[in-house]
Design a protein around this motif. Structure first.
Motif, PDB file in Angstrom:
ATOM      1  N   THR A   1       0.822  -1.203   0.000  1.00  0.00           N
ATOM      2  CA  THR A   1       0.000   0.000   0.000  1.00  0.00           C
ATOM      3  C   THR A   1       0.857   1.255   0.000  1.00  0.00           C
ATOM      4  N   ASN A   2       0.264   2.341  -0.562  1.00  0.00           N
ATOM      5  CA  ASN A   2       0.838   3.674  -0.351  1.00  0.00           C
ATOM      6  C   ASN A   2      -0.225   4.523   0.323  1.00  0.00           C
ATOM      7  N   ASP A   3      -0.150   5.807   0.219  1.00  0.00           N
ATOM      8  CA  ASP A   3      -1.090   6.666   0.945  1.00  0.00           C
ATOM      9  C   ASP A   3      -2.531   6.484   0.493  1.00  0.00           C
ATOM     10  N   THR A   4      -2.749   6.153  -0.782  1.00  0.00           N
ATOM     11  CA  THR A   4      -4.104   6.126  -1.307  1.00  0.00           C
ATOM     12  C   THR A   4      -4.473   4.830  -2.026  1.00  0.00           C
ATOM     13  N   LYS A   5      -3.499   3.999  -2.387  1.00  0.00           N
ATOM     14  CA  LYS A   5      -3.791   2.848  -3.221  1.00  0.00           C
ATOM     15  C   LYS A   5      -3.155   1.575  -2.666  1.00  0.00           C
ATOM     16  N   THR A   6      -3.726   0.445  -3.086  1.00  0.00           N
ATOM     17  CA  THR A   6      -3.195  -0.873  -2.733  1.00  0.00           C
ATOM     18  C   THR A   6      -2.964  -1.651  -4.021  1.00  0.00           C
ATOM     19  N   PHE A   7      -1.837  -2.365  -4.072  1.00  0.00           N
ATOM     20  CA  PHE A   7      -1.476  -3.110  -5.258  1.00  0.00           C
ATOM     21  C   PHE A   7      -1.099  -4.548  -4.906  1.00  0.00           C
ATOM     22  N   ILE A   8      -1.379  -5.464  -5.849  1.00  0.00           N
ATOM     23  CA  ILE A   8      -0.809  -6.798  -5.794  1.00  0.00           C
ATOM     24  C   ILE A   8       0.521  -6.725  -6.518  1.00  0.00           C
ATOM     25  N   LYS A   9       1.597  -7.106  -5.834  1.00  0.00           N
ATOM     26  CA  LYS A   9       2.923  -7.030  -6.431  1.00  0.00           C
ATOM     27  C   LYS A   9       3.539  -8.412  -6.550  1.00  0.00           C
ATOM     28  N   LEU A  10       4.469  -8.528  -7.477  1.00  0.00           N
ATOM     29  CA  LEU A  10       5.131  -9.807  -7.771  1.00  0.00           C
ATOM     30  C   LEU A  10       6.634  -9.588  -7.897  1.00  0.00           C
ATOM     31  N   ARG A  11       7.400 -10.543  -7.352  1.00  0.00           N
ATOM     32  CA  ARG A  11       8.860 -10.441  -7.432  1.00  0.00           C
ATOM     33  C   ARG A  11       9.479 -11.828  -7.460  1.00  0.00           C
ATOM     34  N   LYS A  12      10.510 -11.989  -8.277  1.00  0.00           N
ATOM     35  CA  LYS A  12      11.278 -13.235  -8.274  1.00  0.00           C
ATOM     36  C   LYS A  12      12.462 -13.087  -7.339  1.00  0.00           C
ATOM     37  N   VAL A  13      12.670 -14.114  -6.527  1.00  0.00           N
ATOM     38  CA  VAL A  13      13.799 -14.131  -5.590  1.00  0.00           C
ATOM     39  C   VAL A  13      14.567 -15.417  -5.813  1.00  0.00           C
ATOM     40  N   SER A  14      15.892 -15.314  -5.916  1.00  0.00           N
ATOM     41  CA  SER A  14      16.703 -16.500  -6.130  1.00  0.00           C
ATOM     42  C   SER A  14      16.906 -17.242  -4.821  1.00  0.00           C
ATOM     43  N   ALA A  15      17.246 -18.516  -4.947  1.00  0.00           N
ATOM     44  CA  ALA A  15      17.502 -19.321  -3.751  1.00  0.00           C
ATOM     45  C   ALA A  15      18.704 -18.802  -2.966  1.00  0.00           C
ATOM     46  N   GLN A  16      19.525 -17.975  -3.612  1.00  0.00           N
ATOM     47  CA  GLN A  16      20.673 -17.371  -2.937  1.00  0.00           C
ATOM     48  C   GLN A  16      20.311 -16.028  -2.287  1.00  0.00           C
ATOM     49  N   GLY A  17      19.034 -15.632  -2.408  1.00  0.00           N
ATOM     50  CA  GLY A  17      18.575 -14.421  -1.731  1.00  0.00           C
ATOM     51  C   GLY A  17      18.648 -13.156  -2.560  1.00  0.00           C
ATOM     52  N   LYS A  18      18.845 -13.273  -3.865  1.00  0.00           N
ATOM     53  CA  LYS A  18      18.881 -12.094  -4.715  1.00  0.00           C
ATOM     54  C   LYS A  18      17.469 -11.790  -5.209  1.00  0.00           C
ATOM     55  N   ALA A  19      16.999 -10.579  -4.940  1.00  0.00           N
ATOM     56  CA  ALA A  19      15.635 -10.190  -5.312  1.00  0.00           C
ATOM     57  C   ALA A  19      15.642  -9.439  -6.635  1.00  0.00           C
ATOM     58  N   GLY A  20      14.713  -9.798  -7.529  1.00  0.00           N
ATOM     59  CA  GLY A  20      14.623  -9.176  -8.835  1.00  0.00           C
ATOM     60  C   GLY A  20      13.710  -7.965  -8.847  1.00  0.00           C
ATOM     61  N   LYS A  21      13.290  -7.574 -10.046  1.00  0.00           N
ATOM     62  CA  LYS A  21      12.410  -6.427 -10.212  1.00  0.00           C
ATOM     63  C   LYS A  21      11.040  -6.696  -9.591  1.00  0.00           C
ATOM     64  N   ILE A  22      10.388  -5.646  -9.173  1.00  0.00           N
ATOM     65  CA  ILE A  22       9.026  -5.745  -8.647  1.00  0.00           C
ATOM     66  C   ILE A  22       8.037  -5.354  -9.747  1.00  0.00           C
ATOM     67  N   TYR A  23       7.020  -6.191  -9.952  1.00  0.00           N
ATOM     68  CA  TYR A  23       5.981  -5.918 -10.939  1.00  0.00           C
ATOM     69  C   TYR A  23       4.654  -5.694 -10.218  1.00  0.00           C
ATOM     70  N   ILE A  24       3.860  -4.791 -10.761  1.00  0.00           N
ATOM     71  CA  ILE A  24       2.505  -4.585 -10.272  1.00  0.00           C
ATOM     72  C   ILE A  24       1.565  -5.452 -11.103  1.00  0.00           C
ATOM     73  N   VAL A  25       0.905  -6.391 -10.458  1.00  0.00           N
ATOM     74  CA  VAL A  25      -0.038  -7.271 -11.139  1.00  0.00           C
ATOM     75  C   VAL A  25      -1.361  -6.562 -11.357  1.00  0.00           C
ATOM     76  N   SER A  26      -1.854  -5.904 -10.299  1.00  0.00           N
ATOM     77  CA  SER A  26      -3.137  -5.225 -10.393  1.00  0.00           C
ATOM     78  C   SER A  26      -3.306  -4.272  -9.224  1.00  0.00           C
ATOM     79  N   GLN A  27      -4.032  -3.221  -9.437  1.00  0.00           N
ATOM     80  CA  GLN A  27      -4.512  -2.430  -8.323  1.00  0.00           C
ATOM     81  C   GLN A  27      -5.632  -3.214  -7.655  1.00  0.00           C
ATOM     82  N   THR A  28      -5.740  -3.121  -6.336  1.00  0.00           N
ATOM     83  CA  THR A  28      -6.769  -3.842  -5.610  1.00  0.00           C
ATOM     84  C   THR A  28      -7.219  -2.989  -4.430  1.00  0.00           C
ATOM     85  N   SER A  29      -7.783  -3.629  -3.435  1.00  0.00           N
ATOM     86  CA  SER A  29      -8.252  -2.940  -2.236  1.00  0.00           C
ATOM     87  C   SER A  29      -7.593  -3.566  -1.015  1.00  0.00           C
ATOM     88  N   SER A  30      -7.358  -2.760  -0.014  1.00  0.00           N
ATOM     89  CA  SER A  30      -6.819  -3.292   1.243  1.00  0.00           C
ATOM     90  C   SER A  30      -7.910  -3.907   2.107  1.00  0.00           C
TER      91      SER A  30
END
Length: 398
Positions: free
Chosen positions: A332-361
């Motif tokens: 969430t931010n001040d006014t909106k909520t999003f479903i987010k997606l991220r790939k993380v490697s087994a070694q703990g490296k986190a990739g880019k964050i993608y917004i799947v959809s705006q949603t509701s909290s």
């Protein structure tokens, strides 16, 4: 635009045709051992009666939905405690739903129902636990098993009745006045017979989701534990050689909370490569974390934080063939909520964050779902606003 798909790369996240009409919610995804994706969800009609539906993915289209159950006796329908579907045997499906057992708000049973013809017809439903107490039973996870069986894991409130002498559910009490929510499991065959019922843990958090994944060795089950000091960190147990191991904490976050956060973990496995994602607010810092195991859940790496902004959790994860994982969550931010997606490697490296959809909290938006099929992830969620709730699905090419 409310409910449209956003991402850092439009080509990677692609909406799928909606498999359900309005008043559809609480999706649950299942990836069969043969690599086929199934989806279950609930609907409510104009007469306020609920039904449970199942569909399978064929290419980029969902099959015609089949009704697995409809409300004849009052159901317990809840934003966080919702049905699941699993395959088992050659052509069989199993689903669960929750049916009221008494007038108390949180007195309900886990009902199971199976089909042996891919969902065309369904056998008579039955109660999974059969303890006869008017208490809470729910937060079910299902998984296929060998020998024409399937595994069910659930939270079971029968001990709360023994301690109080009356029905009780969703206990948030603590200390000397605690009323124990338990975690239980059993295998069921194609005739509904129960095999190897087990008490996995006699004191767990009261209303956080459970999650189960098959491994090369057996199964790994994760859930939110509970200690005498009200530390509610994520616990894990494995099933190997016909035996359940004792519980162990995946990582000692040290989240002390005198009530259930209703925010369970998610586990996914590929062979003995296991990923677990979860929400914690230890030390008043809200985080979504993911940890990895290369031994079927016997031990885990140190967790990697997934979120970068303010999060309310509601996580799901899917293991990739190379041992990495995809994680989805609500941010969430001040006014909106999003479903987010991220790939993380087994070694703990986190990739880019993608917004799947705006949603509701709001609670009505529920918990997003994800499974991996080949080189794509399948996602499902409830798009909720003040007027309606509707099921949404999409694919993500990774």
């Amino acid at each position: 635009m409310w409910g449209s798909i956003y991402s850092l790369s439009i080509a990677q996240i692609k909406p799928l045709p909606n498999p359900a009409l309005t008043n559809s919610f609480t999706p649950k995804l299942h990836l069969s051992p043969k690599g086929k994706v199934y989806l279950s969800w609930q609907t409510k009609n104009v007469n306020q009666k609920h039904s449970l539906w199942v569909s399978s993915l064929k290419g980029e289209k969902w099959s015609v939905p089949r009704q697995a159950a409809t409300e004849t006796q009052q159901w317990f329908v809840n934003w966080a405690d919702f049905p699941a579907v699993t395959t088992f045997g050659k052509h069989s499906l199993a689903v669960n739903y929750l049916q009221k057992s008494a007038s108390s708000t949180y007195a309900y049973d886990v009902m199971l129902r199976i089909s042996h013809d891919k969902g065309k017809t369904w056998q008579k439903p039955w109660v999974a636990h059969q303890d006869g107490t008017h208490t809470e039973h729910g937060f079910v996870s299902l998984a296929p098993a060998s020998n024409g069986r399937f595994l069910a894991v659930w939270l079971d409130g029968r001990e709360t009745a023994k301690k109080t002498g009356k029905s009780h559910g969703h206990s948030h009490e603590h200390g000397a006045n605690k009323k124990a929510m338990t975690l239980r499991a059993a295998f069921f065959d194609g005739e509904g017979n129960k095999h190897a019922p087990a008490l996995l843990n006699d004191w767990v958090c009261d209303c956080c989701q459970t999650s189960v994944a098959p491994t090369r060795q057996g199964y790994v089950v994760v859930y939110r534990g509970r200690s005498k000091g009200e530390v509610r960190d994520i616990a894990c147990q494995t099933y190997k050689n016909g035996q359940w191991t004792s519980p162990h904490i995946i990582h000692p976050d040290g989240w002390v909370i005198n009530g259930c956060p209703v925010n369970g973990p998610s586990v996914s496995a590929n062979g003995n490569q296991v990923a677990v994602a979860w929400y914690t607010k230890a030390n008043n810092k809200a985080k979504v974390q993911v940890a990895f195991s290369d031994n079927g859940g016997e031990s885990f790496s140190l967790p990697t934080q997934v979120n970068e902004g303010s999060t309310i959790g509601r996580v799901a994860c899917a293991a990739l063939p190379n041992g990495d994982a995809l994680v989805v969550w609500l941010e969430t931010n001040d006014t909106k909520t999003f479903i987010k997606l991220r790939k993380v490697s087994a070694q703990g490296k986190a990739g880019k964050i993608y917004i799947v959809s705006q949603t509701s909290s709001a609670r009505s938006s529920g918990f997003p779902q994800i499974v991996v099929q080949g080189k794509h992830a399948i996602l499902a969620w409830t798009l909720a606003n003040k007027k309606s709730k509707v099921l949404k699905t999409a694919t993500y090419a990774f």
